[in-house]
Enzyme design. Structure first.
Site, PDB file in Angstrom:
ATOM      1  N   VAL A 125       4.287  -0.841   3.998  1.00  0.00           N
ATOM      2  CA  VAL A 125       2.909  -1.036   4.460  1.00  0.00           C
ATOM      3  C   VAL A 125       2.167  -1.889   3.433  1.00  0.00           C
ATOM      4  O   VAL A 125       2.204  -1.586   2.239  1.00  0.00           O
ATOM      5  CB  VAL A 125       2.193   0.312   4.679  1.00  0.00           C
ATOM      6  CG1 VAL A 125       0.751   0.093   5.107  1.00  0.00           C
ATOM      7  CG2 VAL A 125       2.935   1.143   5.727  1.00  0.00           C
ATOM      8  N   LYS A 180       5.105   2.936   1.270  1.00  0.00           N
ATOM      9  CA  LYS A 180       6.405   2.727   1.897  1.00  0.00           C
ATOM     10  C   LYS A 180       6.720   3.903   2.781  1.00  0.00           C
ATOM     11  O   LYS A 180       6.383   5.033   2.452  1.00  0.00           O
ATOM     12  CB  LYS A 180       7.489   2.643   0.813  1.00  0.00           C
ATOM     13  CG  LYS A 180       7.785   1.264   0.332  1.00  0.00           C
ATOM     14  CD  LYS A 180       9.171   1.265  -0.341  1.00  0.00           C
ATOM     15  CE  LYS A 180       9.374   0.027  -1.177  1.00  0.00           C
ATOM     16  NZ  LYS A 180       9.132   0.241  -2.607  1.00  0.00           N
ATOM     17  N   GLY A 181       7.352   3.666   3.894  1.00  0.00           N
ATOM     18  CA  GLY A 181       7.825   4.755   4.729  1.00  0.00           C
ATOM     19  C   GLY A 181       9.330   4.685   4.779  1.00  0.00           C
ATOM     20  O   GLY A 181       9.949   3.904   4.060  1.00  0.00           O
ATOM     21  N   ALA A 182       9.914   5.512   5.617  1.00  0.00           N
ATOM     22  CA  ALA A 182      11.363   5.582   5.695  1.00  0.00           C
ATOM     23  C   ALA A 182      11.964   4.236   6.096  1.00  0.00           C
ATOM     24  O   ALA A 182      12.957   3.790   5.534  1.00  0.00           O
ATOM     25  CB  ALA A 182      11.756   6.653   6.689  1.00  0.00           C
ATOM     26  N   ASP A 191       3.863  16.544  12.946  1.00  0.00           N
ATOM     27  CA  ASP A 191       4.047  16.426  11.492  1.00  0.00           C
ATOM     28  C   ASP A 191       2.709  16.502  10.756  1.00  0.00           C
ATOM     29  O   ASP A 191       2.436  15.714   9.867  1.00  0.00           O
ATOM     30  CB  ASP A 191       4.795  15.131  11.163  1.00  0.00           C
ATOM     31  CG  ASP A 191       5.494  15.197   9.803  1.00  0.00           C
ATOM     32  OD1 ASP A 191       5.694  16.317   9.281  1.00  0.00           O
ATOM     33  OD2 ASP A 191       5.838  14.126   9.260  1.00  0.00           O
ATOM     34  N   LEU A 203       0.821  -1.214   0.000  1.00  0.00           N
ATOM     35  CA  LEU A 203       0.000   0.000   0.000  1.00  0.00           C
ATOM     36  C   LEU A 203       0.854   1.263   0.000  1.00  0.00           C
ATOM     37  O   LEU A 203       0.431   2.317  -0.450  1.00  0.00           O
ATOM     38  CB  LEU A 203      -0.900   0.025   1.242  1.00  0.00           C
ATOM     39  CG  LEU A 203      -1.896  -1.122   1.392  1.00  0.00           C
ATOM     40  CD1 LEU A 203      -2.509  -1.115   2.786  1.00  0.00           C
ATOM     41  CD2 LEU A 203      -2.985  -1.010   0.336  1.00  0.00           C
TER      42      LEU A 203
END
Ligand code: ADP
Ligand code: MG
Length: 481
Positions: free
Chosen positions: A27, A21-23, A135, A19
């Site tokens: 996901v 991508k993060g750092a 954030d 679904l």
């Protein structure tokens, strides 16, 4: 749910498509085997994390577990299997709020008021629970589903902190355009940083562009610190004074005088939306917001490249403006990796040459090449080109540039050839956004041979292959860590 569930995740869930991508995470969709219910699972490999990153992850889990609100992405379970951490969240299927807005046929102040109300509800709830999100920005504002009128959901608590009793300096964190004056001044801060960011979001919701913007980040920070922003004509002329009044109160420079999330929810423009907010369609806002969205996505993609190259410990350098990282400053520092001083010099001179092409600066370009340099490039139809005439022709006839361009050199590999020679092989990533706001990127494999004349490195030969193009990907919400 106070302990980390030790029962293997894989026995309870089937993992499906990616679904996002993060750092440090990926996901994916996950389906609970018994109930067939769908979730989003954030998968983190904890083996590669530093102890500081592990602490941040623990903090994120603590914060997410605490919060249960209809406008916040809900965490359900956490599993640890060997080196892999699984965080099971509500599946969010509506995508980003801002992407939804630009697809609407009708959008007015009244709609913006409804959006910011939901955002403020989530923020107020965080604050009641002594959490500062830090954030708040478009990338972290999602829609629960594709159904019209779906709830806005605040996501990504990767930077959230548990508030102390008094104001405190929790570190330099957030995303540049949304940072409050007090964070930029490195003063003790608290909940008002979130209200400030909500004000920035509201400003964008009304006109489609942010209140603070400058290619030069230092200049932008100066503007923010002065709290200086304006409401340019003509687009702001059609915005009610009630809306501007709320923005002024949310973006008050002095954090002690700034309105709280709770007070903002009582503001007439929100509470008496039907009477106070205009119901006139804002087409120009949608048009401008579309371009703003495209630029953000490009930045997000560049940031991901930055993190990937940084973690594999290779040298990364970009054009004058570094990738805008929503980061605690420590991760913004570029990693010079394993290059020696001489190798770094080669990387730098190669970057200069690439910049001269991007800037269409033939004078600078010709200084960095020998008169009789040779090259292979796709445009030359498999002929070896000698001399600068060929290059000059292209410089003289380069088309008008797109609205935005960024060139980066990825994974340069340098090999010294004795004392006065070197080659540098790298991928040149060219990212553009055209006038319609459509993002596009191309990667080109390139090799350059450098030779030292006197004290100066000059390019004596280059070899470029045809590039691979890829349309801009969906945004990777760049987080700090
Ligand atoms: P990180 O903190 O590592 O940046 P995020 O929490 O921001 O990770 O998630 C990365 C991306 O995964 C998001 O930008 C989004 O595209 C996607 N994503 C995250 N949570 C969900 C969810 N609950 N439902 C659907 N997609 C999600
Ligand atoms: Mg994120």
């Amino acid at each position: 749910m106070s302990e980390v569930d030790s029962k293997p995740f894989s026995s309870k869930y089937d993992i499906k498509e990616e679904l996002g991508k993060g750092a440090f995470s990926i996901v994916k969709k996950a389906v609970q085997k018994d109930t067939k219910d769908e979730f989003a699972v954030k998968i983190i490999n904890t083996r590669k994390l530093t102890s500081r990153d592990v602490q941040k992850l623990e903090r994120e889990v603590r914060v997410c577990r605490l919060l249960k609100h209809e406008n916040i992405v809900q965490l359900h379970q956490v599993f640890q299997e060997h080196d892999v951490r699984y965080m099971v969240f509500d599946l969010i299927t509506g995508g980003e709020l801002f992407d939804d807005i630009v697809a609407r046929e009708f959008y007015s102040e009244k709609d913006a008021s409804h959006c910011i109300q939901q955002i403020l509800e989530s923020v107020q709830y965080c604050h009641e629970n002594r959490i500062i999100h830090r954030d708040i920005k478009p990338e972290n504002l999602l829609l629960a589903s594709r159904t019209p009128g779906a709830n806005v959901k605040l996501a990504d608590f990767g930077l959230a902190v548990e508030a102390m009793d008094a104001r405190h300096y929790y570190g330099f964190a957030g995303t540049p355009g949304y940072l409050s004056p007090e964070v930029l001044r490195k003063e003790p801060y608290s909940y008002p940083v979130d209200t400030w960011a909500c004000g920035v979001v509201l400003y964008i919701l009304l006109v489609g562009y942010p209140p603070f913007w400058d290619d030069n980040q230092a200049k932008m920070f100066e503007q923010i610190k002065k709290g200086r922003f304006d409401y340019p004509a003509p687009e702001w002329d059609t915005v009610t004074s009630s809306a501007k009044d709320l923005i002024n109160k949310m973006m008050t420079g002095d954090q002690l005088k700034r309105i709280t999330a709770n007070e903002a929810l009582q503001h007439p423009w929100i509470k008496n939306r039907d009477k106070e907010a205009s119901k006139v369609h804002r087409q120009e806002t949608i048009t401008v917001l579309r371009k703003f969205n495209a630029r953000r996505k490009l930045k997000a993609a560049a940031h991901t490249v930055f993190l990937v190259t940084k973690r594999s410990s290779t040298f990364f350098s970009s054009r004058a403006n570094k990738p805008t990282t929503p980061a605690e400053v420590t991760v913004q520092e570029e990693d010079s990796g394993s290059h020696t001083a001489e190798e770094k010099e080669i990387v730098q001179v190669t970057q200069r040459l690439i910049n001269s092409i991007a800037d269409k600066d033939y004078k600078e370009y010709s200084k960095l090449c020998t008169e009789d340099m040779t090259c292979f490039e796709p445009e030359a139809c498999a002929q070896l080109v000698t001399g600068m005439e060929f290059h000059k022709f292209y410089f003289d006839h380069l088309p008008a540039s797109p609205s935005a361009i960024q060139q980066s050199m990825i994974t340069p590999k340098v090999q010294m050839l004795g004392d006065s020679g070197a080659y540098c092989a790298y991928i040149r990533l060219i990212q553009t956004v055209n006038k319609e706001g459509v993002a596009h990127s191309v990667s080109i494999p390139e090799t350059r041979i450098w030779q030292k004349f006197g004290g100066d490195w000059k390019c004596v030969h280059s070899h470029r292959s045809a590039g691979g193009a890829n349309p801009a990907r969906s945004p990777d919400t760049p987080s700090d860590q």
